[in-house]
Design a protein around this motif. Structure first.
Motif, short mmCIF file in Angstrom:
data_model
loop_
_atom_site.label_atom_id
_atom_site.label_comp_id
_atom_site.label_asym_id
_atom_site.label_seq_id
_atom_site.Cartn_x
_atom_site.Cartn_y
_atom_site.Cartn_z
N THR A 289 0.84 -1.20 0.00
CA THR A 289 0.00 0.00 0.00
C THR A 289 0.87 1.25 0.00
O THR A 289 0.61 2.21 -0.75
N LEU A 290 1.92 1.26 0.83
CA LEU A 290 2.80 2.42 0.89
C LEU A 290 3.54 2.61 -0.44
O LEU A 290 3.70 3.75 -0.91
N ALA A 291 3.98 1.51 -1.04
CA ALA A 291 4.67 1.62 -2.32
C ALA A 291 3.72 2.17 -3.39
O ALA A 291 4.12 3.00 -4.23
N ARG A 292 2.46 1.74 -3.35
CA ARG A 292 1.48 2.25 -4.32
C ARG A 292 1.25 3.75 -4.10
O ARG A 292 1.24 4.53 -5.06
N LEU A 293 1.10 4.16 -2.83
CA LEU A 293 0.89 5.59 -2.56
C LEU A 293 2.10 6.41 -2.98
O LEU A 293 1.96 7.51 -3.53
N ARG A 294 3.30 5.88 -2.71
CA ARG A 294 4.51 6.60 -3.13
C ARG A 294 4.55 6.76 -4.65
O ARG A 294 4.78 7.86 -5.16
N ASP A 295 4.31 5.66 -5.36
CA ASP A 295 4.39 5.72 -6.82
C ASP A 295 3.33 6.65 -7.40
O ASP A 295 3.61 7.43 -8.32
N GLU A 296 2.11 6.59 -6.84
CA GLU A 296 1.06 7.48 -7.32
C GLU A 296 1.42 8.93 -7.00
O GLU A 296 1.18 9.83 -7.82
N GLY A 297 1.98 9.17 -5.80
CA GLY A 297 2.38 10.52 -5.44
C GLY A 297 3.48 11.05 -6.35
O GLY A 297 3.46 12.22 -6.75
N LEU A 298 4.45 10.20 -6.69
CA LEU A 298 5.51 10.64 -7.58
C LEU A 298 4.98 10.95 -8.97
O LEU A 298 5.43 11.90 -9.63
N ARG A 299 4.00 10.15 -9.42
CA ARG A 299 3.38 10.45 -10.71
C ARG A 299 2.63 11.78 -10.66
O ARG A 299 2.65 12.56 -11.61
N ASP A 300 1.97 12.04 -9.53
CA ASP A 300 1.28 13.33 -9.38
C ASP A 300 2.27 14.48 -9.48
O ASP A 300 1.98 15.51 -10.10
N LEU A 301 3.44 14.31 -8.85
CA LEU A 301 4.42 15.40 -8.84
C LEU A 301 4.97 15.72 -10.22
O LEU A 301 5.50 16.81 -10.44
N ALA A 302 4.83 14.77 -11.13
CA ALA A 302 5.31 15.00 -12.49
C ALA A 302 4.33 15.81 -13.32
O ALA A 302 4.62 16.16 -14.47
N THR A 303 3.16 16.14 -12.76
CA THR A 303 2.15 16.91 -13.48
C THR A 303 2.15 18.35 -12.96
O THR A 303 2.57 18.61 -11.82
N PRO A 304 1.66 19.30 -13.75
CA PRO A 304 1.72 20.71 -13.32
C PRO A 304 0.99 21.01 -12.03
O PRO A 304 1.44 21.84 -11.24
N GLN A 305 -0.15 20.38 -11.80
CA GLN A 305 -0.95 20.66 -10.60
C GLN A 305 -0.91 19.49 -9.61
O GLN A 305 -1.88 19.25 -8.89
#
Length: 636
Positions: A289-305
């Protein structure tokens, strides 16, 4: 002639468990049983009406136990009625022996025990009947004991054992073995009742972690019978049910509840391996679960908003993570970097591409943070213009050119934009005159010139530029790169100059700079004609009279060269006589149309007091000089 017997007696129904009164019922049952074996009266062979009466009487007798508010009926074994004619005694003995050999002990009137009881009713001294009844009792004891020890189908086995125990209690109520066996039967019945209740609780999801339910019932069964396999299996099932609750909670990211359920499961029985395996499974769920949240968070950070959703992922991760989890640390660190540095990281060195194919000046990312700007009240050499000291904080980092802008950098701008800087248009600037040892106006000097008016090296810091020349260069560089370049604010400059220190000088409070730490006025410096400084750092020499090529000395703690020496530098602020009402966020304090601007940082010809970290000076915006250059910052 065969013995005449009544029709086969009806079999006894299986007695049900009675959880509250069984101990009392056992004693009362013994008290209600006849002291000698109670056989049915022997009558001559009867006609059909007599047989009908026998059929009606061939049922289990009942004993009623009265209480204040209710009554309970307890079953006893009543032997089937047997009628033996006078001339049928021998045959009855043979029939009893045969039934015994065939294992037919008590179920009907033709069984061994009813026949022997009938024979003893005729003749209490019938030795064959006495011996046969003794053998039957022993066999019943053995068979009942074997039934109680049967590991499988306990319910059926105990029901049969209970029936046999009633027979034994009827024929030998005072026998110690019988009494002991009867107690075992009753314990087995109670254990079965608890097990059945526990299994019903399990099916209804009443596991009993709160002290009631399945766990309590199975433990009651084990208290009666410590080796009861069914109860042990029940506890294992209850433990598994609690583990399932824990794992289901973990799958919904409710790890607090998962921990609670697993702790409850660990209390059920001594099963450390099972609990350890469950713990590992739950921790794998947590890790996934933590790895999924981290990966999703990192993908979010790659977007403008993406910063806001990434922070939401971090909040979820922090809620379920154990302290110090490295995966959460990765996401937190990356969010921290994006928050304060965008796509950069502290101390990162880079240069932007220019539209004409070249590269802009090298930049380094200055860490975000705060500092005390200005001079303290008691600082030696400080002026009122450097006070009051005040706290300034930068919530976001910024990039600054590693060195002062060079002649080569400025040349690209002039040639590309066809610019005519101030000294070029005016035809003169301020240079150092070796013959007089003073700074004088000299014709034909501009950005291409050195401190003495001679042609400058390409790697020399550009000088003889006004503050507007520096701002025009920043505008051009912004257009070339598509990024936002500008002069640093006064606060940004002092923050970068101090680089985390808080002393009187950029290197601390010592009155002399560390060896080769920068281009300052040193007592050991000598001009080409042998001149020395009258007001200099005693015992210091850097080997240069005039500005040195950029990067000639070691960088400061944040990787910046020459920020405290070589040339003083233009900043974006207008001049204000003190820091009262100065911005606290590090922004430039600028008034449109102001002519007096600020220079910061020591230079190759400054007095030691002008090399202090808080030193600042007012200059007309048109000033060009061999002691003033500039560097830029860029937003990130």
């Amino acid at each position: 002639m065969p013995a005449h017997v009544t029709p086969q007696g009806a079999p006894l129904p299986t007695p049900g468990p009675r959880l509250l009164l069984l101990a009392t019922l056992t004693a009362l049952l013994a008290a209600c049983s006849p002291s000698p074996p109670a056989a049915a009266p022997v009558q001559p062979a009867a006609a059909s009406p007599a047989k009908a009466e026998a059929r009606n009487n061939a049922v289990a007798a009942q004993v009623t136990i009265g209480g204040e508010d209710a009554a309970e009926t307890v079953q006893q074994w009543q032997p089937p009625r047997v009628e033996i004619a006078d001339d049928a005694v021998a045959q009855a003995r043979r029939d009893a022996a045969q039934a015994f050999e065939q294992g037919r002990l008590y179920a009907d009137a033709g069984s061994a025990i009813p026949l022997w009881l009938a024979l003893l009713q005729r003749d209490g001294k019938d030795r064959q009947a006495q011996a046969g009844l003794k053998r039957a009792r022993q066999r019943l004891l053995e068979e009942t004991s074997a039934l109680l020890e049967r590991p499988l189908k306990q319910r059926q086995a105990v029901a049969q054992a209970s029936e046999m125990a009633l027979v034994l209690l009827a024929i030998a109520p005072d026998d110690a073995q019988v009494r002991q066996l009867q107690s075992r039967v009753e314990l087995a019945q109670r254990a079965i009742a608890y097990n059945r209740a526990g299994e019903d609780d399990l099916r209804a999801d009443r596991i009993g972690e709160d002290g009631d339910g399945a766990i309590g019932n199975f433990r009651e069964a084990l208290a009666l019978d410590p080796d009861n396999g069914r109860a042990r299996q029940g506890l294992a099932a209850a433990e598994s049910a609690l583990i399932r609750r824990a794992e289901n909670a973990a799958r919904t990211t409710d790890f607090a509840s998962a921990g609670t359920w697993l702790a409850e499961a660990a209390k059920v029985r001594d099963s450390s391996i099972t609990i350890a395996d469950a713990f590992e499974r739950i921790e794998r769920i947590r890790a996934d679960t933590l790895a999924r949240l981290r990966d999703e968070g990192l993908r979010d950070l790659a977007t403008p908003q993406g910063l806001k959703p990434a922070r939401e992922k971090l909040e979820d991760a922090l809620r379920i993570a154990l302290p110090g989890d490295p995966v959460v640390g990765q996401l937190r660190e990356r969010i921290e970097l994006v928050t304060h540095y965008g796509s950069f990281r502290p101390r990162q060195v880079f240069s932007d591409a220019l539209r004409d194919g070249g590269r802009g000046p090298q930049m380094i990312v200055v860490p975000h943070g705060g500092f005390q700007m200005g001079a303290g009240e008691a600082e030696p050499g400080a002026s009122d213009a450097e006070k009051p000291a005040h706290y300034v904080r930068f919530e976001r980092g910024f990039a600054m050119t590693i060195t002062e802008v060079t002649v080569a950098d400025f040349r690209r701008y002039v040639e590309t934009s066809k610019a005519r800087p101030r000294a070029t248009r005016r035809g003169h600037s301020i240079v150092y005159d070796e013959r007089s040892g003073n700074f004088v106006r000299h014709s034909g000097v501009d950005w291409r010139s050195d401190y003495n008016g001679a042609p400058a090296l390409a790697t020399a810091p550009v000088m003889h530029v006004s503050v507007r020349d520096a701002e025009h260069y920043a505008i051009w560089l912004s257009e070339q790169t598509g990024r936002s370049y500008r002069l640093p604010s006064e606060a940004e400059f002092e923050y970068a100059l101090r680089a985390g220190s808080s002393g009187r000088y950029p290197w601390g409070d010592a009155g002399t700079p560390p060896p080769q730490s920068g281009n300052f006025t040193g007592g050991d410096d000598v001009s080409p004609s042998g001149r020395r400084w009258f007001n200099a750092f005693v015992g210091y020499g850097d080997g240069w009279w005039g500005p040195a090529p950029v990067g000639s000395f070691a960088p400061n703690a944040w990787g910046l060269h020459d920020v405290s020496g070589n040339l003083s530098e233009w900043v974006a602020d207008c001049w204000h006589a003190s820091y009262r009402r100065a911005p606290a966020d590090g922004a430039a304090w600028f008034n449109p149309g102001c002519r007096q601007r600020v220079i910061r940082g020591g230079n190759w010809a400054n007095a030691p007091e002008q090399t202090r970290a808080a030193w600042r000076q007012s200059q007309d915006s048109d000033t060009t000089s061999a002691r003033i250059g500039f560097r830029l910052v860029r937003g990130i």
